[in-house]
Design a protein around this motif. Sequence first.
Motif, PDB file in Angstrom:
ATOM      1  N   ASN A  56       0.912  -1.420  -0.108  1.00  0.00           N
ATOM      2  CA  ASN A  56      -0.026   0.191   0.065  1.00  0.00           C
ATOM      3  C   ASN A  56       1.448   0.966   0.165  1.00  0.00           C
ATOM      4  O   ASN A  56       2.238   1.083  -0.568  1.00  0.00           O
ATOM      5  CB  ASN A  56      -0.258   0.218   1.531  1.00  0.00           C
ATOM      6  CG  ASN A  56      -1.404  -1.227   1.809  1.00  0.00           C
ATOM      7  OD1 ASN A  56      -1.451  -2.448   1.935  1.00  0.00           O
ATOM      8  ND2 ASN A  56      -2.637  -1.302   1.234  1.00  0.00           N
ATOM      9  N   SER A  57       0.368   3.186   0.188  1.00  0.00           N
ATOM     10  CA  SER A  57       0.696   3.399  -0.289  1.00  0.00           C
ATOM     11  C   SER A  57      -0.215   5.247   0.461  1.00  0.00           C
ATOM     12  O   SER A  57      -0.297   4.815   0.654  1.00  0.00           O
ATOM     13  CB  SER A  57       1.225   4.120  -1.762  1.00  0.00           C
ATOM     14  OG  SER A  57      -0.429   4.110  -2.172  1.00  0.00           O
ATOM     15  N   GLY A  58       1.000   5.787   0.842  1.00  0.00           N
ATOM     16  CA  GLY A  58      -0.312   7.195   1.350  1.00  0.00           C
ATOM     17  C   GLY A  58      -0.845   7.091   0.215  1.00  0.00           C
ATOM     18  O   GLY A  58      -0.742   7.134  -0.278  1.00  0.00           O
ATOM     19  N   PRO A  59      -1.481   9.042   0.822  1.00  0.00           N
ATOM     20  CA  PRO A  59      -2.256   9.199   0.024  1.00  0.00           C
ATOM     21  C   PRO A  59      -1.868   9.650  -1.319  1.00  0.00           C
ATOM     22  O   PRO A  59      -0.791  10.587  -2.036  1.00  0.00           O
ATOM     23  CB  PRO A  59      -2.703   9.971   0.272  1.00  0.00           C
ATOM     24  CG  PRO A  59      -2.394  10.470   1.729  1.00  0.00           C
ATOM     25  CD  PRO A  59      -1.652   9.132   2.210  1.00  0.00           C
ATOM     26  N   GLY A  60      -1.944   9.748  -2.599  1.00  0.00           N
ATOM     27  CA  GLY A  60      -1.188  10.417  -4.026  1.00  0.00           C
ATOM     28  C   GLY A  60      -0.410   9.432  -4.237  1.00  0.00           C
ATOM     29  O   GLY A  60       0.374  10.021  -5.519  1.00  0.00           O
ATOM     30  N   ASP A  62       2.756   7.946  -2.524  1.00  0.00           N
ATOM     31  CA  ASP A  62       3.634   8.752  -2.195  1.00  0.00           C
ATOM     32  C   ASP A  62       4.000   9.021  -0.455  1.00  0.00           C
ATOM     33  O   ASP A  62       3.047   9.783  -0.019  1.00  0.00           O
ATOM     34  CB  ASP A  62       4.591   9.304  -2.812  1.00  0.00           C
ATOM     35  CG  ASP A  62       6.076   9.876  -2.310  1.00  0.00           C
ATOM     36  OD1 ASP A  62       6.882   8.565  -2.142  1.00  0.00           O
ATOM     37  OD2 ASP A  62       6.313  10.497  -2.651  1.00  0.00           O
ATOM     38  N   PRO A  63       4.607   7.982  -0.211  1.00  0.00           N
ATOM     39  CA  PRO A  63       5.057   7.160   0.028  1.00  0.00           C
ATOM     40  C   PRO A  63       4.487   6.138   0.260  1.00  0.00           C
ATOM     41  O   PRO A  63       3.900   6.021   0.679  1.00  0.00           O
ATOM     42  CB  PRO A  63       6.565   7.390   1.707  1.00  0.00           C
ATOM     43  CG  PRO A  63       5.446   7.743   3.115  1.00  0.00           C
ATOM     44  CD  PRO A  63       4.130   8.758   1.987  1.00  0.00           C
ATOM     45  N   ILE A  65       4.379   1.564   1.069  1.00  0.00           N
ATOM     46  CA  ILE A  65       4.949   0.446   1.354  1.00  0.00           C
ATOM     47  C   ILE A  65       5.642  -0.799   0.573  1.00  0.00           C
ATOM     48  O   ILE A  65       5.291  -1.022   0.523  1.00  0.00           O
ATOM     49  CB  ILE A  65       4.023   0.354   2.779  1.00  0.00           C
ATOM     50  CG1 ILE A  65       4.136   1.142   3.696  1.00  0.00           C
ATOM     51  CG2 ILE A  65       4.583  -1.089   3.114  1.00  0.00           C
ATOM     52  CD1 ILE A  65       2.510   1.241   4.336  1.00  0.00           C
ATOM     53  N   ALA A  74       8.121   2.456   4.895  1.00  0.00           N
ATOM     54  CA  ALA A  74       8.066   2.370   3.761  1.00  0.00           C
ATOM     55  C   ALA A  74       8.964   3.711   3.354  1.00  0.00           C
ATOM     56  O   ALA A  74      10.148   3.751   4.199  1.00  0.00           O
ATOM     57  CB  ALA A  74       7.042   3.615   4.980  1.00  0.00           C
ATOM     58  N   LEU A  75       8.937   4.143   2.343  1.00  0.00           N
ATOM     59  CA  LEU A  75       9.728   5.149   1.925  1.00  0.00           C
ATOM     60  C   LEU A  75       9.718   6.385   0.648  1.00  0.00           C
ATOM     61  O   LEU A  75       8.734   5.782   0.151  1.00  0.00           O
ATOM     62  CB  LEU A  75      10.736   3.549   0.414  1.00  0.00           C
ATOM     63  CG  LEU A  75      11.761   2.857   1.116  1.00  0.00           C
ATOM     64  CD1 LEU A  75      13.126   1.820  -0.135  1.00  0.00           C
ATOM     65  CD2 LEU A  75      12.684   3.803   2.157  1.00  0.00           C
TER      66      LEU A  75
ATOM     67  N   VAL B 325       2.597   7.884   7.661  1.00  0.00           N
ATOM     68  CA  VAL B 325       2.692   7.559   6.110  1.00  0.00           C
ATOM     69  C   VAL B 325       1.919   8.078   5.452  1.00  0.00           C
ATOM     70  O   VAL B 325       2.279   9.068   4.630  1.00  0.00           O
ATOM     71  CB  VAL B 325       2.373   5.873   5.613  1.00  0.00           C
ATOM     72  CG1 VAL B 325       2.251   5.801   4.410  1.00  0.00           C
ATOM     73  CG2 VAL B 325       4.001   4.554   6.289  1.00  0.00           C
ATOM     74  N   ILE B 326       0.715   8.371   6.060  1.00  0.00           N
ATOM     75  CA  ILE B 326      -0.674   9.172   6.038  1.00  0.00           C
ATOM     76  C   ILE B 326      -0.042  10.428   5.667  1.00  0.00           C
ATOM     77  O   ILE B 326      -0.444  10.891   4.657  1.00  0.00           O
ATOM     78  CB  ILE B 326      -1.661   9.150   6.412  1.00  0.00           C
ATOM     79  CG1 ILE B 326      -2.030   7.502   5.890  1.00  0.00           C
ATOM     80  CG2 ILE B 326      -2.746  10.142   5.480  1.00  0.00           C
ATOM     81  CD1 ILE B 326      -3.655   6.726   5.999  1.00  0.00           C
ATOM     82  N   LYS B 329       2.760  12.879   2.970  1.00  0.00           N
ATOM     83  CA  LYS B 329       3.136  14.038   1.787  1.00  0.00           C
ATOM     84  C   LYS B 329       2.557  14.970   2.401  1.00  0.00           C
ATOM     85  O   LYS B 329       3.302  16.328   1.738  1.00  0.00           O
ATOM     86  CB  LYS B 329       1.867  13.645   1.280  1.00  0.00           C
ATOM     87  CG  LYS B 329       2.409  14.786  -0.106  1.00  0.00           C
ATOM     88  CD  LYS B 329       2.751  13.307  -1.421  1.00  0.00           C
ATOM     89  CE  LYS B 329       2.875  13.808  -2.542  1.00  0.00           C
ATOM     90  NZ  LYS B 329       3.683  12.733  -3.872  1.00  0.00           N
ATOM     91  N   PHE B 441      12.799   9.582   4.303  1.00  0.00           N
ATOM     92  CA  PHE B 441      11.347   9.055   5.318  1.00  0.00           C
ATOM     93  C   PHE B 441      11.502   7.287   5.428  1.00  0.00           C
ATOM     94  O   PHE B 441      10.961   6.767   4.176  1.00  0.00           O
ATOM     95  CB  PHE B 441      10.350   9.600   4.984  1.00  0.00           C
ATOM     96  CG  PHE B 441       9.151   8.769   5.383  1.00  0.00           C
ATOM     97  CD1 PHE B 441       8.980   9.261   7.356  1.00  0.00           C
ATOM     98  CD2 PHE B 441       8.351   7.634   5.054  1.00  0.00           C
ATOM     99  CE1 PHE B 441       7.844   8.690   7.899  1.00  0.00           C
ATOM    100  CE2 PHE B 441       7.106   7.342   5.666  1.00  0.00           C
ATOM    101  CZ  PHE B 441       7.374   7.568   7.200  1.00  0.00           C
ATOM    102  N   MET B 443      10.600   4.176   7.330  1.00  0.00           N
ATOM    103  CA  MET B 443       9.284   3.771   8.836  1.00  0.00           C
ATOM    104  C   MET B 443       9.327   2.960   8.206  1.00  0.00           C
ATOM    105  O   MET B 443       8.561   1.682   7.536  1.00  0.00           O
ATOM    106  CB  MET B 443       8.881   4.871   8.620  1.00  0.00           C
ATOM    107  CG  MET B 443       7.854   4.515  10.050  1.00  0.00           C
ATOM    108  SD  MET B 443       7.493   5.792  10.086  1.00  0.00           S
ATOM    109  CE  MET B 443       6.848   6.069  11.921  1.00  0.00           C
ATOM    110  N   MET B 445       7.680  -0.566   9.090  1.00  0.00           N
ATOM    111  CA  MET B 445       5.251  -0.634  10.099  1.00  0.00           C
ATOM    112  C   MET B 445       5.364  -1.847  11.076  1.00  0.00           C
ATOM    113  O   MET B 445       5.687  -3.385  10.501  1.00  0.00           O
ATOM    114  CB  MET B 445       4.759  -0.723   8.657  1.00  0.00           C
ATOM    115  CG  MET B 445       4.891   0.327   7.542  1.00  0.00           C
ATOM    116  SD  MET B 445       3.755   1.408   7.997  1.00  0.00           S
ATOM    117  CE  MET B 445       5.204   3.005   8.148  1.00  0.00           C
TER     118      MET B 445
END
Lengths: 93, 626
Positions: A56-60, A62-63, A65, A74-75, B325-326, B329, B441, B443, B445
């Motif tokens: 999965n990823s953050g919104p958009g 980036d970053p 996982i 997570a990068l 993570v969220i 950005k 960044f 990290m 999980m």
Amino acid sequence: MIFNFISGNCTPESAALADLAVGERGILYDFSLSHDVAEYLMNLGFVPGLEVTVANSGPGGDPRIYRVDGTEVALRKELSKLITVLPVAVAAY
Amino acid sequence: MTPISELTPQEAATAQAYRTVAVVGPPNSGKTTLFNRLTGLRQKVGNFPGVTVEHHTGVLKMNGGREVALIDLPGVYSLTPKSEDEKVTVDVLNGDMDGIPRPDAIILVLDSTNLNRHLMLAARVIALGLPTLVLLNMADELHNQGGHIDVLSMARQLGTPVALVSAVSGQGLGAVQNFMSSAARAPEPLELPVVQDARLCREWAVRVGAKAHYHRPATPLWTRRLDSVFLHRIWGPVIFGVVVIGVFQTIFSVGQPLSNGLQFLLDRSAVWMSVVLPHGVVQSLLVNGVWKGTGAVLVFLPQILLLFLVIGILEDSGYLSRAAVIADKTMARVGLNGKSFIPLLSAYACAVPAIMATRTIENKRDRTATILIAPFMTCSARLPVYTMIIAAFIPNHPLLGVFFGTRAAAMLGLYVLGFLMAVFTAKLLKSSVLKSKDAQFVMEMPPYRWPTMSSLLLRLLDRCKAFVYRAGTVILGISILLWVLTNFPMHNGQPPAIQDSVVAMVGKTIEPAIRPLGFDWKIGVGLLTSIAAREVIISTLGTLYGVDPQSHSMDLQTVLRHELSPAGAIALLVFFAFAMQCMSTIAVVRRETNGWKWPILQFAYMTAVAYVSAFIAFRIVNLFWT
């Protein structure tokens, strides 16, 4: 910076980790990163030769996982585009 | 498991008595749970001398009644002293840390569900040559998810005792007692890799695992399922928002009534005390000085503990890492990264633990920037000040239904104000003095886990002690000092009129400086005493107006309306939103940045911002509100 341009780094099959789509897998091959950062990533599980899966990823997007060596890390894209991976089938060969 | 009683007399005689044992392990190996399990309430927190890394030491009671000191070292992936945490671990293990005796032995905690990676640290620890006990933690998860390990073979290869344990259930922990009473022997591994080379260490780890028939269990499916919800494209940010709002909602809807209840009890006991104690100076000191002064601060304890409880649950469950993570950005826009989100969220409870939580940020400049902006977040100590002034000056008209009125809007506005100033300051810092080249960044999980009651309770107890300690020292001291200053110089055994007291002289000295903000000398005294802690201004004003015969029969809000203009009230709110009035924060910034430079700069900057903003607010409100 230590650039590990070993021959084969530019094989047509190699790709940046950042370019893999969600759910795709690759075999970790090389880092275009300073020794310290590369070492840190290796201790976290990003050891060349291991398989990595995009999760999965953050919104958009980036970053993102990455699932690697039994853990998830997570990068940001700016880092994952400096990590080279090989397709799973090629590396197995 | 071999309790001491089963040792032969000869063995017992030769048994080395360990005095200090270090607990080492990678992050997320369950090291802290194990440490809590072994030492329980017999532990204390401290800082290593000269560095900013915190450590817990605890006492392990042996079966025979002997006591062993356990040191809980920071979680590390390797022993290459690059980060501060790793340097501390290496220094302690080598006996180079002042004030900490070199450990006689090491307990190494590894996650048995992820040995291929965690064994990499084992190579490095074993290479140190200290007697080592290797605990393969999370045995229950290993078995439940179909994993397997041959402990005896592992022990043979590592040349150390190895035990499969579960820190959560306590399974297998008899091995610790057994190890402590066994003869000290350096590890005798069959082979060790070049420990500086991560790749070789990893290959060695796989070899050792394979020989011990290690079969890694499947990753629990529900962690992935939860992630597909919590990190969902749309639902992820929505849930994130709900969680953040939920944290605040809990503090107001649950914490506020608890605080009110405590306030009621404190008021009642104050009345009771003034009835029981004989009338006079002692009664006045105890009731007005000591009890009311410290009580005014103690009422926040429920709200603060509640916030720590909620954040503790979020952290232990693994959600906060996803939240980072969220948030990454968004944090990147001000030049920070997702790891700053957790400290900044906790700063809404209290800046002190928030600043301590910045330790997880590896980048020094990012960490300093986070420390510097954290006190702009509206901490719980500002709440009572806001509540009091808003209730006194802003009439409550409904704006959006009955739940959201003008007062709630004013409160929300102050939260936003603090947040915006934090964003502005972060941008300012990250584009100038604290610019960093490669913002990273990275990290890990952790899997989702149920938070354990014991670790939550231990954490709350820690915070509770720290808070009560502060109330019992700093705030008690200031309350007494203030009482003395308001009651002297005495004339014929009678306290002076408030205008003639020492405190009035002090207040009137600084009055010219704060006149432009619409404050009189009494507010000025409040600003001075609240440098100790923001909420102290309430008890100060309570004392000042309480001893003033003109206002002592009125409640604080009514008095304030008489004493302060609306513009002055707004200016006071703005001043409190920005000023760094908290000795504990100043002290913790000094400790965490290892010097006076940053706390002094920070105090000066925040005071200047507060002064200028309050001045502007005073002028603007005066134009419109007449």
